[in-house]
Design a protein around this motif. Structure first.
Motif, PDB file in Angstrom:
ATOM      1  N   ILE A   1       0.861  -1.137   0.107  1.00  0.00           N
ATOM      2  CA  ILE A   1      -0.075  -0.245  -0.155  1.00  0.00           C
ATOM      3  C   ILE A   1       0.901   1.247   0.005  1.00  0.00           C
ATOM      4  O   ILE A   1       1.828   1.417   0.759  1.00  0.00           O
ATOM      5  CB  ILE A   1      -1.058  -0.024   1.317  1.00  0.00           C
ATOM      6  CG1 ILE A   1      -1.906  -1.150   0.979  1.00  0.00           C
ATOM      7  CG2 ILE A   1      -1.490   1.172   1.283  1.00  0.00           C
ATOM      8  CD1 ILE A   1      -3.079  -1.131   2.230  1.00  0.00           C
ATOM      9  N   SER A   2       0.508   2.356  -0.822  1.00  0.00           N
ATOM     10  CA  SER A   2       1.298   3.489  -0.822  1.00  0.00           C
ATOM     11  C   SER A   2       0.579   4.640   0.043  1.00  0.00           C
ATOM     12  O   SER A   2      -0.645   4.425   0.202  1.00  0.00           O
ATOM     13  CB  SER A   2       1.264   4.001  -2.378  1.00  0.00           C
ATOM     14  OG  SER A   2      -0.039   3.841  -2.967  1.00  0.00           O
ATOM     15  N   LEU A   3       1.263   5.354   0.216  1.00  0.00           N
ATOM     16  CA  LEU A   3       0.823   6.350   1.495  1.00  0.00           C
ATOM     17  C   LEU A   3       1.018   7.740   1.124  1.00  0.00           C
ATOM     18  O   LEU A   3       2.240   8.252   0.961  1.00  0.00           O
ATOM     19  CB  LEU A   3       1.428   6.031   2.905  1.00  0.00           C
ATOM     20  CG  LEU A   3       1.426   4.598   3.426  1.00  0.00           C
ATOM     21  CD1 LEU A   3       2.277   4.417   4.706  1.00  0.00           C
ATOM     22  CD2 LEU A   3       0.097   4.426   4.048  1.00  0.00           C
ATOM     23  N   LYS A   4       0.229   8.645   1.063  1.00  0.00           N
ATOM     24  CA  LYS A   4       0.426   9.996   0.994  1.00  0.00           C
ATOM     25  C   LYS A   4       1.426  10.246   2.117  1.00  0.00           C
ATOM     26  O   LYS A   4       1.321  10.220   3.284  1.00  0.00           O
ATOM     27  CB  LYS A   4      -0.917  10.781   1.214  1.00  0.00           C
ATOM     28  CG  LYS A   4      -0.797  12.232   0.755  1.00  0.00           C
ATOM     29  CD  LYS A   4      -2.256  12.991   1.008  1.00  0.00           C
ATOM     30  CE  LYS A   4      -2.256  14.484   0.324  1.00  0.00           C
ATOM     31  NZ  LYS A   4      -3.638  14.941   0.377  1.00  0.00           N
TER      32      LYS A   4
ATOM     33  N   ALA B   1      -0.671  -1.737  -4.796  1.00  0.00           N
ATOM     34  CA  ALA B   1      -2.178  -2.420  -5.068  1.00  0.00           C
ATOM     35  C   ALA B   1      -3.094  -1.386  -4.483  1.00  0.00           C
ATOM     36  O   ALA B   1      -4.236  -1.754  -4.988  1.00  0.00           O
ATOM     37  CB  ALA B   1      -2.045  -3.572  -4.087  1.00  0.00           C
ATOM     38  N   MET B   2      -2.873  -0.549  -3.620  1.00  0.00           N
ATOM     39  CA  MET B   2      -4.024   0.705  -3.349  1.00  0.00           C
ATOM     40  C   MET B   2      -3.094   1.671  -2.796  1.00  0.00           C
ATOM     41  O   MET B   2      -1.938   1.632  -2.105  1.00  0.00           O
ATOM     42  CB  MET B   2      -4.983   0.113  -2.592  1.00  0.00           C
ATOM     43  CG  MET B   2      -4.761  -0.490  -1.412  1.00  0.00           C
ATOM     44  SD  MET B   2      -6.121  -0.964  -0.204  1.00  0.00           S
ATOM     45  CE  MET B   2      -7.390  -1.857  -1.074  1.00  0.00           C
ATOM     46  N   GLY B   3      -3.929   2.925  -2.716  1.00  0.00           N
ATOM     47  CA  GLY B   3      -3.163   4.016  -1.884  1.00  0.00           C
ATOM     48  C   GLY B   3      -4.063   4.752  -0.941  1.00  0.00           C
ATOM     49  O   GLY B   3      -5.432   4.482  -1.047  1.00  0.00           O
ATOM     50  N   VAL B   4      -3.320   5.348  -0.039  1.00  0.00           N
ATOM     51  CA  VAL B   4      -4.269   6.127   0.834  1.00  0.00           C
ATOM     52  C   VAL B   4      -4.063   7.705   0.547  1.00  0.00           C
ATOM     53  O   VAL B   4      -2.901   8.102   0.516  1.00  0.00           O
ATOM     54  CB  VAL B   4      -3.659   6.141   2.456  1.00  0.00           C
ATOM     55  CG1 VAL B   4      -4.301   6.497   3.387  1.00  0.00           C
ATOM     56  CG2 VAL B   4      -3.790   4.447   2.557  1.00  0.00           C
ATOM     57  N   GLY B   5      -5.028   8.431   0.378  1.00  0.00           N
ATOM     58  CA  GLY B   5      -5.094   9.884   0.356  1.00  0.00           C
ATOM     59  C   GLY B   5      -5.921  10.390   1.365  1.00  0.00           C
ATOM     60  O   GLY B   5      -6.291  10.024   2.154  1.00  0.00           O
ATOM     61  N   THR B   6      -5.787  11.874   1.344  1.00  0.00           N
ATOM     62  CA  THR B   6      -6.674  12.704   2.207  1.00  0.00           C
ATOM     63  C   THR B   6      -7.509  13.722   1.328  1.00  0.00           C
ATOM     64  O   THR B   6      -6.828  14.186   0.003  1.00  0.00           O
ATOM     65  CB  THR B   6      -5.970  13.266   3.242  1.00  0.00           C
ATOM     66  OG1 THR B   6      -4.714  14.151   2.609  1.00  0.00           O
ATOM     67  CG2 THR B   6      -5.234  12.275   4.356  1.00  0.00           C
TER      68      THR B   6
END
Lengths: 564, 564
Positions: free
Chosen positions: A152-155, A244-249
């Protein structure tokens, strides 16, 4: 280029070139040298394959990746597998976490060469974690959680314990947080593997992604275009398949603009369902327009995977008192005939451009054919909502932003000047004025709720932005199509239509159109059919507050129709 | 009397005696004349039975009611039946709504003669509604909802369409609202019958109940004492049996102080579960310490009846976008052996007085004997929480309060001067300061959450106030025992211990105690064992945010233990 100088309401320029040059530029240089070392060389393509004029060409990294078969067949298979299936394959030991991570890292590294989306990279750490997870699974036969082994990618703004978290402000370039943000704690507990943190713009308040630390991030469909922002690093990465998915705000469109411009899914959940605690931002203690955290994904089912595992297995309320204790209700995709969708063809403030008009028309046709009851949404006080939300963003007179910009004296980017000019710009409001605006906000929320309940409207379908991604040299100025749902705090899903801007079709036909206002003019002038070639066309589906589950379920149904 | 003049931080006295006398007093007189006519004469007891010195005597209206058998046996039976059984009896047509209403009206009218709790009365309307409900049930065999036919009292501040809603401000004495507040809409839909609206103090910010419209409300256990506030009219009414249950609101203790002082149950739910929309208050748009709405009842099961029906059958989120869509989970009373309760014997700011010390000791003993794991709660930054919440209450520099007080120029009551002096008094904070305090608040919330999770503490048991009800001439000054849970937004249940102050036991033994601070001194000096005779001793049970269901379930278990 559009001239916005007359609109700038930001008088107190905090830039301090002397200080910045002498004290901070060396730190920025060092940061970039370190960063460069962190990107695994073994996964990079030969630099001769990367065009030198990326910033001025309509080059498509995604097309390049597939056309030139840059990854192995197996790597393509892994990285093109939706996350909800990947976790099954890992859980059944068909794939190892280590192999999955390596495939995504390969893809992420190539993405980086074209789009410059990385703020932080830690392959070795990720690899160690993936190996641990493989070992646990092998020894116990059990996964640690529903996201076991998922990369998982992270902002970057989401605070990561023990690592630098800048949030895009140069003054934070040595800011090492002690503790992981709540969302990182939760995802880690669920088995996620971290290895990359992605870029955001200076102030985290552009719908584009450019900062004075790593510079500009590009769109993976067309490097001439903006990847959107503020979660633009996520947009570039996720749509390219770098994670595979990412976290945004998102406080005004920051998950949805990147998802829309880069052609992936992005969910802005109702506030307080996914925790934003522990992030670096200028909105601490600001409760008028609450920022949210949410997923960006390439597949609609993965939005649900994220939300369901995060909430039902993550129990964020055990570590964040603000996290709502509302279990995620797993509901099936609705029957089209049972749905009423109101379509916002135009918000009445800024007129949508040809590719969006075309996208809306085609999608509406498909929905109608499937039996969905379509009605036209007549804008409800959209101008008032736009003005109110803009005043609320800056109602502290930009005090917090200035306190983050001033210490480094970093130069203000054009879109920083733009966002700091929203509303009353540098003029702080009184608490009474702030409260009165909160009451206007709540009045607007009531109007939209009444509209939906009284007309039995399940969802509102709308653009995310008047057009497809604008060039990154101009960037997006009008936030109204996304910030509307922020001020109303209604869950909104950005989804790809699988249609792309076509310079031969999507041309402005009505040359005599008189813009309604300066902001309308800015967006109308900016559109250039030729340079937007191949840009994804995306739309936005919005439901009632706390009806996130219904929005995602309807998103599944619509996605199936659009893919059919 | 305690002299608090040195602590008054409120400099801008908005009183305007000339204006008030000439323009507003006649309106107040008229209001009271109208009110008098609204109280059904046929239910009143002979005025010779009402002592003339109520305000100076320890007379107990409740004791009077039972000792003198003022109601018929049947009326006692009806009005002493818990609400959750009453609705069953009405649903099965064992009782009619009309008969039930008449019995409660009789009791309410007598209560009014002793306690002066009524701001508005409309027997005929209630009767018409009850008759309608009886007719519907007879004709269809179905109730309209789970509260079919239940007589419910309403704090007057809750906006009632077509009627005057003052909120205790004289300037609102002709304020007729068009629309019912959300909570009234919801309860009406569920079948509730309305007939009485109850008093609150000037500003709605005293823990006592006195205003310039109808004057002082008295405690139904001892007319010398304060009924608590701000929902003091509800406290007097519900504990006397003047309604089957009542609706209060709470931003610093306003449900729990009246429940505690008057010896009934009061739940301060987590915010946004029961709607406050549509009420008159000075806190519109204020989001730092959010006011809540909740029930006051004579029986613990009725707290659950209110919460469960309101949420699960009322669907408040269909009319109020702020209402959380969290279904009420019906859970059974916990097994004592499975519980850990931390006991706050003293918050470290103001030392509890003898009756509360005794109550705590006895209740803890019973809990221990039942197998509950009891640990001592060592105060976590209670002083900081008290100071922070007090600053937040007035952080607009009292601007909104002044805008409601100034038009009439009404004289400020002593406790009005007190509450307007909280925190920084008339000095408005900046938005940045407000945000910083919100972050301190969230930090405190995190500390309490961590404490409970890490120590596996299910609940915290504490006083509601340092003592039992103080005399209404002094009133309560220290809010810390209740406002702590407001700033933390944790659900708190006030419950009766079935113990009462006893002047022969509850005497101050440590005459050498040196107060820790002025606020401690104020509360220590105020206690007079003799005048507090018979005052109910109540405690408070607090659970984690959004764990309202667990709090109520544990309340049931404790109530059963205390009654045994």
């Amino acid at each position: 280029m559009v001239d916005i100088s007359g609109l700038l309401n930001f008088t107190d320029d905090v830039s301090n070139f002397k200080l910045y040059e002498s004290e901070w530029v060396p730190k920025v240089v060092k940061y970039n040298e370190e960063l460069k070392k962190k990107i695994p060389a073994e996964y990079q393509i030969d630099s001769s394959l990367v065009p030198g004029d990326l910033d001025d060409s309509t080059f498509s990294p995604i097309k390049f990746l597939y056309d030139n078969k840059i990854l192995s067949k197996r790597e393509f298979e892994i990285t093109d597998t939706p996350a909800h299936l990947l976790v099954e394959k890992i859980a059944s030991m068909e794939l190892s976490s280590v192999e999955v991570l390596k495939a995504f890292v390969h893809r992420a590294v190539i993405c980086q060469q074209f789009t410059n989306f990385v703020m932080d990279f830690f392959f070795e750490e990720g690899l160690k974690k993936a190996a641990e997870l493989d070992k646990i699974l092998k020894e116990t036969g059990k996964t640690v959680g529903p996201l076991h082994g998922l990369p998982i990618s992270l902002k970057e703004q989401v605070g990561y314990g023990g690592k630098i978290t800048t949030g895009g402000w140069v003054s934070n370039i040595e800011n090492v947080l002690e503790k992981d943000a709540v969302t990182i704690q939760v995802l880690r507990k669920l088995g996620a593997v971290f290895y990359v943190r992605t870029s955001q713009p200076q102030t985290i308040m552009h719908l584009d992604t450019d900062n004075n630390i790593i510079g500009r991030t590009r769109n993976s469909y067309n490097t001439l275009l903006s990847p959107g922002g503020s979660s633009g690093g996520e947009g570039a990465c996720v749509s390219f398949g770098g994670s595979a998915m990412g976290v945004g705000t998102d406080i005004g469109g920051s998950i949805r603009a990147p998802a829309a411009f880069c052609g992936c899914f992005g969910l802005r959940p109702t506030s307080r369902r996914i925790s934003t605690a522990g992030g670096v931002s200028a909105a601490g203690g600001q409760e008028s327009v609450v920022a949210v955290c949410g997923p960006l994904t390439r597949y609609i089912d993965d939005v649900e995977l994220f939300m369901e595992s995060y909430i039902n297995s993550g129990n964020p309320w055990d570590i964040d008192p603000w996290s709502l204790r509302i279990p995620w209700r797993k509901i099936s995709a609705p029957i089209p005939q049972n749905l009423t969708i109101a379509v916002m063809y135009d918000d009445g403030v800024v007129k949508p451009l040809p590719p969006i008009e075309r996208g809306l028309k085609i999608v509406v046709e498909k929905l109608k054919n499937a039996g969905v009851n379509i009605i036209e949404f007549k804008p409800i006080k959209t101008q008032e909502a736009y003005e109110t939300v803009n005043i609320l963003y800056n109602c502290d007179g930009n005090e917090k932003q200035k306190s983050l910009l001033k210490p480094s004296g970093e130069p203000l980017l054009p879109l920083t000047k733009w966002c700091l000019s929203f509303g009353k710009g540098d003029k702080p409001l009184s608490i009474t004025e702030n409260r009165n605006l909160n009451m206007i906000r709540d009045y607007l929320r009531g109007l939209y709720l009444d509209y939906m309940v009284n007309n039995k409207v399940d969802f509102i379908l709308s653009p995310n932005y008047p057009s497809v991604a604008p060039s990154h040299k101009e960037g997006p100025h009008y936030w109204g199509y996304t910030s509307l749902w922020n001020i109303l705090d209604m869950p909104s899903l950005t989804f790809p239509t699988y249609l792309y801007q076509d310079p031969s079709i999507d041309i402005v036909k009505d040359a005599s159109y008189k813009p309604r206002s300066t902001i309308d003019e800015i967006e109308q002038i900016k559109y250039d059919a030729k340079s937007a070639a191949g840009a994804p066309i995306a739309l936005q589906l919005t439901g009632r507050r706390y009806f996130d589950e219904e929005v995602v379920a309807a998103g599944k149904m619509i996605d199936a129709l659009l893919k059919a």
